[in-house]
Design a protein around this motif. Structure first.
Motif, PDB file in Angstrom:
ATOM      1  N   LYS A 302    -101.122 -25.687 -70.776  1.00 50.09           N
ATOM      2  CA  LYS A 302    -100.078 -24.837 -71.345  1.00 50.09           C
ATOM      3  C   LYS A 302    -100.657 -23.516 -71.836  1.00 50.09           C
ATOM      4  CE  LYS A 302     -96.901 -28.520 -72.733  1.00 50.09           C
ATOM      5  NZ  LYS A 302     -96.175 -29.151 -73.867  1.00 50.09           N
ATOM      6  N   VAL A 303    -101.803 -23.578 -72.487  1.00 48.63           N
ATOM      7  CA  VAL A 303    -102.428 -22.342 -72.965  1.00 48.63           C
ATOM      8  C   VAL A 303    -102.809 -21.442 -71.794  1.00 48.63           C
ATOM      9  CG1 VAL A 303    -104.433 -21.411 -74.185  1.00 48.63           C
ATOM     10  CG2 VAL A 303    -103.238 -23.405 -75.091  1.00 48.63           C
ATOM     11  N   LEU A 304    -103.330 -22.037 -70.726  1.00 47.63           N
ATOM     12  CA  LEU A 304    -103.738 -21.255 -69.554  1.00 47.63           C
ATOM     13  C   LEU A 304    -102.528 -20.614 -68.884  1.00 47.63           C
ATOM     14  CD1 LEU A 304    -106.037 -20.363 -67.718  1.00 47.63           C
ATOM     15  CD2 LEU A 304    -105.734 -22.489 -66.421  1.00 47.63           C
ATOM     16  N   GLU A 305    -101.417 -21.349 -68.778  1.00 46.91           N
ATOM     17  CA  GLU A 305    -100.209 -20.790 -68.172  1.00 46.91           C
ATOM     18  C   GLU A 305     -99.687 -19.609 -68.988  1.00 46.91           C
ATOM     19  OE1 GLU A 305     -97.490 -23.977 -67.835  1.00 46.91           O
ATOM     20  OE2 GLU A 305     -98.524 -24.961 -66.167  1.00 46.91           O
ATOM     21  N   ALA A 306     -99.666 -19.758 -70.321  1.00 49.01           N
ATOM     22  CA  ALA A 306     -99.181 -18.666 -71.164  1.00 49.01           C
ATOM     23  C   ALA A 306    -100.084 -17.445 -71.046  1.00 49.01           C
ATOM     24  CB  ALA A 306     -99.098 -19.131 -72.621  1.00 49.01           C
ATOM     25  N   TYR A 307    -101.399 -17.661 -71.013  1.00 50.01           N
ATOM     26  CA  TYR A 307    -102.321 -16.528 -70.901  1.00 50.01           C
ATOM     27  C   TYR A 307    -102.172 -15.826 -69.552  1.00 50.01           C
ATOM     28  CZ  TYR A 307    -106.647 -13.856 -70.718  1.00 50.01           C
ATOM     29  OH  TYR A 307    -107.556 -12.848 -70.605  1.00 50.01           O
ATOM     30  N   ASN A 308    -102.030 -16.613 -68.473  1.00 53.60           N
ATOM     31  CA  ASN A 308    -101.864 -16.001 -67.152  1.00 53.60           C
ATOM     32  C   ASN A 308    -100.591 -15.168 -67.080  1.00 53.60           C
ATOM     33  OD1 ASN A 308    -104.245 -17.139 -66.223  1.00 53.60           O
ATOM     34  ND2 ASN A 308    -103.235 -18.969 -65.415  1.00 53.60           N
ATOM     35  N   GLU A 309     -99.510 -15.658 -67.694  1.00 54.41           N
ATOM     36  CA  GLU A 309     -98.247 -14.908 -67.681  1.00 54.41           C
ATOM     37  C   GLU A 309     -98.386 -13.591 -68.452  1.00 54.41           C
ATOM     38  OE1 GLU A 309     -93.537 -15.522 -68.953  1.00 54.41           O
ATOM     39  OE2 GLU A 309     -95.025 -17.140 -69.225  1.00 54.41           O
ATOM     40  N   ILE A 310     -99.037 -13.632 -69.609  1.00 54.78           N
ATOM     41  CA  ILE A 310     -99.206 -12.420 -70.409  1.00 54.78           C
ATOM     42  C   ILE A 310    -100.139 -11.434 -69.689  1.00 54.78           C
ATOM     43  CG2 ILE A 310    -100.137 -11.551 -72.589  1.00 54.78           C
ATOM     44  CD1 ILE A 310     -99.242 -14.165 -73.891  1.00 54.78           C
ATOM     45  N   TYR A 311    -101.210 -11.954 -69.121  1.00 53.22           N
ATOM     46  CA  TYR A 311    -102.161 -11.077 -68.441  1.00 53.22           C
ATOM     47  C   TYR A 311    -101.530 -10.424 -67.216  1.00 53.22           C
ATOM     48  CZ  TYR A 311    -106.723  -9.433 -66.855  1.00 53.22           C
ATOM     49  OH  TYR A 311    -107.783  -8.657 -66.485  1.00 53.22           O
ATOM     50  N   ALA A 312    -100.715 -11.191 -66.447  1.00 49.02           N
ATOM     51  CA  ALA A 312    -100.051 -10.632 -65.272  1.00 49.02           C
ATOM     52  C   ALA A 312     -99.071  -9.533 -65.664  1.00 49.02           C
ATOM     53  CB  ALA A 312     -99.332 -11.746 -64.511  1.00 49.02           C
ATOM     54  N   LYS A 313     -98.376  -9.711 -66.783  1.00 44.63           N
ATOM     55  CA  LYS A 313     -97.441  -8.682 -67.245  1.00 44.63           C
ATOM     56  C   LYS A 313     -98.188  -7.434 -67.670  1.00 44.63           C
ATOM     57  CE  LYS A 313     -93.677  -7.867 -70.506  1.00 44.63           C
ATOM     58  NZ  LYS A 313     -92.835  -7.267 -69.454  1.00 44.63           N
ATOM     59  N   ALA A 314     -99.351  -7.617 -68.347  1.00 45.06           N
ATOM     60  CA  ALA A 314    -100.140  -6.448 -68.755  1.00 45.06           C
ATOM     61  C   ALA A 314    -100.668  -5.693 -67.547  1.00 45.06           C
ATOM     62  CB  ALA A 314    -101.293  -6.906 -69.650  1.00 45.06           C
ATOM     63  N   VAL A 315    -101.066  -6.403 -66.503  1.00 43.23           N
ATOM     64  CA  VAL A 315    -101.536  -5.752 -65.284  1.00 43.23           C
ATOM     65  C   VAL A 315    -100.417  -4.985 -64.595  1.00 43.23           C
ATOM     66  CG1 VAL A 315    -102.424  -6.187 -62.964  1.00 43.23           C
ATOM     67  CG2 VAL A 315    -103.441  -7.354 -64.935  1.00 43.23           C
ATOM     68  N   ALA A 316     -99.215  -5.600 -64.505  1.00 43.88           N
ATOM     69  CA  ALA A 316     -98.090  -4.961 -63.822  1.00 43.88           C
ATOM     70  C   ALA A 316     -97.569  -3.754 -64.586  1.00 43.88           C
ATOM     71  CB  ALA A 316     -96.976  -5.979 -63.624  1.00 43.88           C
ATOM     72  N   ASP A 317     -97.513  -3.831 -65.925  1.00 42.90           N
ATOM     73  CA  ASP A 317     -96.966  -2.726 -66.714  1.00 42.90           C
ATOM     74  C   ASP A 317     -97.899  -1.521 -66.763  1.00 42.90           C
ATOM     75  OD1 ASP A 317     -94.800  -4.296 -67.158  1.00 42.90           O
ATOM     76  OD2 ASP A 317     -95.384  -4.933 -69.182  1.00 42.90           O
ATOM     77  N   ASN A 318     -99.206  -1.734 -66.679  1.00 43.37           N
ATOM     78  CA  ASN A 318    -100.167  -0.642 -66.840  1.00 43.37           C
ATOM     79  C   ASN A 318    -100.846  -0.248 -65.530  1.00 43.37           C
ATOM     80  OD1 ASN A 318    -100.428  -0.344 -70.012  1.00 43.37           O
ATOM     81  ND2 ASN A 318    -100.382  -2.532 -69.556  1.00 43.37           N
ATOM     82  N   SER A 319    -100.504  -0.882 -64.406  1.00 42.51           N
ATOM     83  CA  SER A 319    -101.037  -0.545 -63.080  1.00 42.51           C
ATOM     84  C   SER A 319    -102.563  -0.544 -63.059  1.00 42.51           C
ATOM     85  CB  SER A 319    -100.494   0.822 -62.614  1.00 42.51           C
ATOM     86  OG  SER A 319     -99.085   0.810 -62.564  1.00 42.51           O
ATOM     87  N   THR A 320    -103.157  -1.557 -63.643  1.00 39.64           N
ATOM     88  CA  THR A 320    -104.610  -1.679 -63.649  1.00 39.64           C
ATOM     89  C   THR A 320    -104.976  -3.150 -63.640  1.00 39.64           C
ATOM     90  OG1 THR A 320    -106.633  -1.213 -64.863  1.00 39.64           O
ATOM     91  CG2 THR A 320    -104.642  -1.535 -66.165  1.00 39.64           C
ATOM     92  N   PHE A 321    -106.110  -3.464 -63.017  1.00 38.27           N
ATOM     93  CA  PHE A 321    -106.548  -4.844 -62.961  1.00 38.27           C
ATOM     94  C   PHE A 321    -107.423  -5.221 -64.164  1.00 38.27           C
ATOM     95  CE2 PHE A 321    -105.653  -3.880 -58.491  1.00 38.27           C
ATOM     96  CZ  PHE A 321    -104.883  -4.963 -58.140  1.00 38.27           C
TER      97      PHE A 321
END
Length: 524
Positions: A302-321
């Motif tokens: 559950k912790v890994l899923e939540a972190y992946n979702e937050i990290y993917a949103k940060a990547v998409a919103d800021n156009s950086t990996f």
């Protein structure tokens, strides 16, 4: 009794709130100089009184009717503080008599081996303070804390059995043995009961003390400081509730410090404890609670899923990996907000569906009742009205009927218990306790049930005002029962027969009134 003023003391102001009252006595840090009742209501201040007992130590509420909870009051105490002194000479016994002697010992009770033990422990100590510390360390290091210790055999003194045979007990055993050994060593000592410091809540900025923090310790008089606190109970055995590891630094920042040094030894608050680590030594490993691999894997997933979702949103919103920390925090806040809004919307939809279903059920029920009434005759309707009226009357009188049945059952039990006491041959102690219990039950039947915060002897004054004819018998039975409870000697048969005779006279006097439940109201 306790009028000595320490030459080195600090004034401590305590704002105390009692949420659950166990007696009319008010707890505080000894020695109290002033008690102020803080009700918040001007009328309540005029009607409430706080009095000091003759022992000059205890404060209790004066009014017979206790005020509503919570109780709030302020206490100003003077606490002995050895850290304020630069007294160079060794601490000695008081050179003068202060009007009391706390070195008396009961005759024909103290054994010779207890006297030898006190002398051996304090033989190398030069001052009263060193003697007290030697006795304290001996009790802490050589005995086991146990809430269910074995009982001493008949005729043997409790402290003697604790020191030489069982070698295990709880705080009362430690304090009683400490007091006796200190007096044998020539120290003025007394046993004290109260509460341990409890847990300090940093969020609420107060100490939280519960019933299970009840404790017993010893006070030893050392001039010029006065009565200093010494506790022979092992520090790790004082009960403090465990808190979650994440919240423990917030709820109890002082750690084990309060367990080792009680607050009365110093007016200053101890510094929050830190683990001591010598150079080259690895930090101590914290014990972990056993946890199954399945539970760990689910939580990690559950912790890994939540972190992946937050990290993917940060990547998409800021156009950086490689998003920065502030971008990840912003994405986490937005994700949390969207989750909360989705949960709220789903909850409102479920609540609306539940309300619609409930309304349909109520409408269907009302329609069915109206259709059933339309098909009834006039006789059926009259019978229904009578049944509803009877049900309403029964509901209205339900409490009175239940109280009457309960009262009849209690009266039957009193008569049955009296017949058993009169017919059976009982042991003296059991017979006295049975008579005392029967007298209390009979008083409860006529509306004079004793409140838990009142002891047996204090209740005699109320009986003297309400039923003078029963006061003498009750006073004799209550005093004998109290003496039997707290005495190590068994009562003789003559005393048990006298209590039985007083109970018989009490029963004969009160029995005519047992069939008139409003007797006390009529007398008033």
């Amino acid at each position: 009794m306790d009028k000595y003023t320490s030459a080195y003391h600090s004034e401590v102001v305590q704002n105390i709130t009692i949420l659950k009252a166990v007696s009319r006595y008010l707890p505080y840090a000894q020695r109290a100089m002033q008690v102020i009742w803080n009700d918040g209501n001007s009328d309540g201040i005029q009607n409430m009184g706080v009095i000091r007992r003759e022992d000059s130590v205890s404060y209790q509420l004066r009014n017979e009717e206790l005020p509503p909870l919570p109780w709030k009051y302020t206490v100003l105490s003077t606490v002995p503080d050895a850290e304020l002194s630069h007294y160079i000479r060794p601490w000695r016994e008081p050179p003068r008599n202060f009007g009391w002697n706390y070195r008396q010992l009961p005759r024909k009770v103290i054994s010779a081996r207890m006297m030898d033990l006190a002398r051996d422990i304090t033989e190398s100590a030069d001052t009263p303070h060193q003697k007290a510390l030697a006795l304290r360390d001996y009790l802490r290091q050589n005995f086991t804390y146990n809430l269910s210790p074995p009982k001493p055999p008949p005729g043997q003194e409790l402290s003697d059995f604790f020191l030489f045979e069982s070698r295990e007990g709880f705080c009362q055993h430690y304090a009683q043995a400490f007091t006796l050994l200190a007096r044998m060593a020539g120290l003025h000592s007394r046993l004290v009961t109260g509460y341990s410091p409890g847990n300090f809540n940093l969020l609420a900025n107060c100490f939280e003390v519960y019933e299970y923090h009840g404790h017993a310790w010893v006070q030893i008089f050392i001039e010029p400081f006065g009565w200093l606190t010494f506790d022979g109970t092992p520090p790790g055995e004082m009960r403090l509730e465990d808190t979650p590891p994440l919240l423990k630094p917030l709820l109890d920042p002082f750690g084990e410090k309060w367990k080792v040094q009680t607050p009365e030894l110093s007016a200053r608050s101890p510094v929050p404890s830190k683990p001591s680590i010598t150079p080259g030594q690895a930090p101590p490993r914290q014990p972990k609670k056993p946890q199954s691999n399945k539970q760990q894997s689910v939580l990690q997933q559950k912790v890994l899923e939540a972190y992946n979702e937050i990290y993917a949103k940060a990547v998409a919103d800021n156009s950086t990996f490689s998003p920065e920390a502030k971008h990840i925090l912003k994405a986490a806040a937005q994700t949390l907000k969207s989750k909360v809004l989705a949960f709220w919307q789903q909850a409102m939809e479920s609540l609306q569906a539940l309300a619609n279903a409930l309304a349909m059920r109520i409408l269907d029920g009302v329609t069915a009742v109206l259709n059933w009434l339309a098909a009834r005759t006039l006789a059926d309707l009259m019978l229904l009205i009578l049944l509803v009226a009877a049900a309403g009357l029964g509901w209205k009188l339900r409490r009175r009927c239940w109280n009457y049945l309960l009262w009849r059952w209690r009266m039957y039990r009193c008569i049955r218990d009296w017949q058993r006491i009169a017919a059976r041959k009982m042991d003296g102690r059991v017979r006295i306790e049975a008579c005392q219990k029967l007298v209390s039950e009979m008083l409860g039947l006529i509306g004079l049930r004793r409140q838990p915060q009142r002891d047996l002897l204090e209740y005699t004054e109320i009986i003297l005002q309400r039923l003078p004819a029963l006061a003498d018998d009750y006073a004799f039975i209550a005093s004998t029962a109290a003496e039997t409870w707290y005495s190590t000697h068994l009562p003789d048969e003559n005393l048990a027969d006298a209590v039985f005779a007083a109970t018989k006279h009490f029963f004969q006097t009160i029995r005519p009134h047992l069939r008139r439940r409003n007797f006390l109201k009529a007398q008033a």
